[in-house]
Motif scaffolding. Structure first.
Motif: not given
Length: 282
Positions: A2-3, A6-7
């Motif tokens: 998920n986002h 990721e970051w």
């Protein structure tokens, strides 16, 4: 992934690159919820570091200084682990450092001697469910070894956890309003159920307090239907009815144990779990 994972992973790679410059460092993985791709807005970044020799303060602090981190805690060697944590732009990094020889001993203890020590299983679960950022060859060797989950280990963990003592008091505890007792028994038995099911599925325990229940349950092949949903309902509802729903999960767990480990005699355990105290008044 998920986002939120990721970051955070991108941030983790930046910090990992600083550690990886040190020739003493053999391998490094991103563990925890980021390594599993399950992170949310509350998640920190967990980095597990494996060293060829004991890291010095300079070894451990150089990366912190390189990112202008603010130290939250910093501990010397405790048991087998050096641990520290720091913040970078508000994001928390938790660092666990081990010797390569320590992890190799953990693997031998669990796989060859069926050691069920919690800390060792946590480390093996992290190895399996992480993203390698340095030392891929070593991590893959370790993963190959721990993929052979011994039947004897599964049986040992099931035997140690399948006696759900006290469960027969949960319904009347909710009925009389003894909520602290009821929830104490509920959470104790739910953790035991998860330990039994983890062993049935040849999965190492990823968190000692039952974190990531939905995700872990989703990854199980052998389990009662709607496992996480029913366990969460039992906790949220907190009633005689929800206790009966959880009792159904227990009975279905017994059935799975009897199917795959028929050598484990559950006769007395099932009798105790099914006992209900009669209501008596004059």
């Amino acid at each position: 992934m998920n986002h939120e994972s990721e970051w955070r992973l991108a941030k983790g790679k930046q910090v990992a690159a600083l550690y990886a410059k040190n020739p003493k460092l053999r391998a490094l993985v991103v563990a925890g919820s980021v390594g599993r791709g399950w992170a949310d807005e509350w998640s920190d970044i967990e980095l597990d570091l494996f060293w060829n020799e004991p890291p010095t303060d300079d070894d451990r602090k150089s990366a912190i200084e390189g990112v202008n981190g603010t130290i939250a805690y910093y501990f010397p060697l405790e048991g087998d682990e050096w641990s520290d944590a720091y913040f970078v732009d508000g994001l928390k990094f938790e660092i666990s450092s081990f010797l390569v020889s320590t992890l190799e001993q953990y693997i031998a203890d669990v796989i060859e001697r069926c050691d069920d020590t919690v800390e060792k299983h946590l480390r093996l679960a992290a190895l399996q469910n992480s993203i390698v950022l340095h030392g891929d060859e070593l991590i893959q060797q370790w993963r190959a070894k721990i993929s052979n989950y011994p039947d004897a280990l599964a049986e040992k963990i099931i035997r140690d956890n399948v006696d759900f003592g006290g469960w027969n008091s949960v319904e009347f505890a909710f009925a009389r309003g003894d909520l602290l007792m009821a929830f104490d028994l509920m959470t104790k038995v739910q953790k035991q159920v998860m330990m039994v099911l983890l062993a049935l599925n040849r999965m190492y325990m990823g968190h000692p307090r039952g974190k990531w229940l939905r995700h872990v349950a989703d990854g199980m092949q052998y389990k009662p239907p709607r496992l996480a949903e029913r366990m969460m309902y039992a906790l949220r509802e907190g009633s005689e009815q929800s206790a009966r729903e959880m009792h159904g999960v227990i009975e279905e767990t017994f059935a799975l144990v009897e199917q795959y480990f028929p050598q484990i005699d559950l006769t007395d355990i099932k009798r105790d779990v099914r006992f209900r105290r009669a209501r008596i008044s004059a």
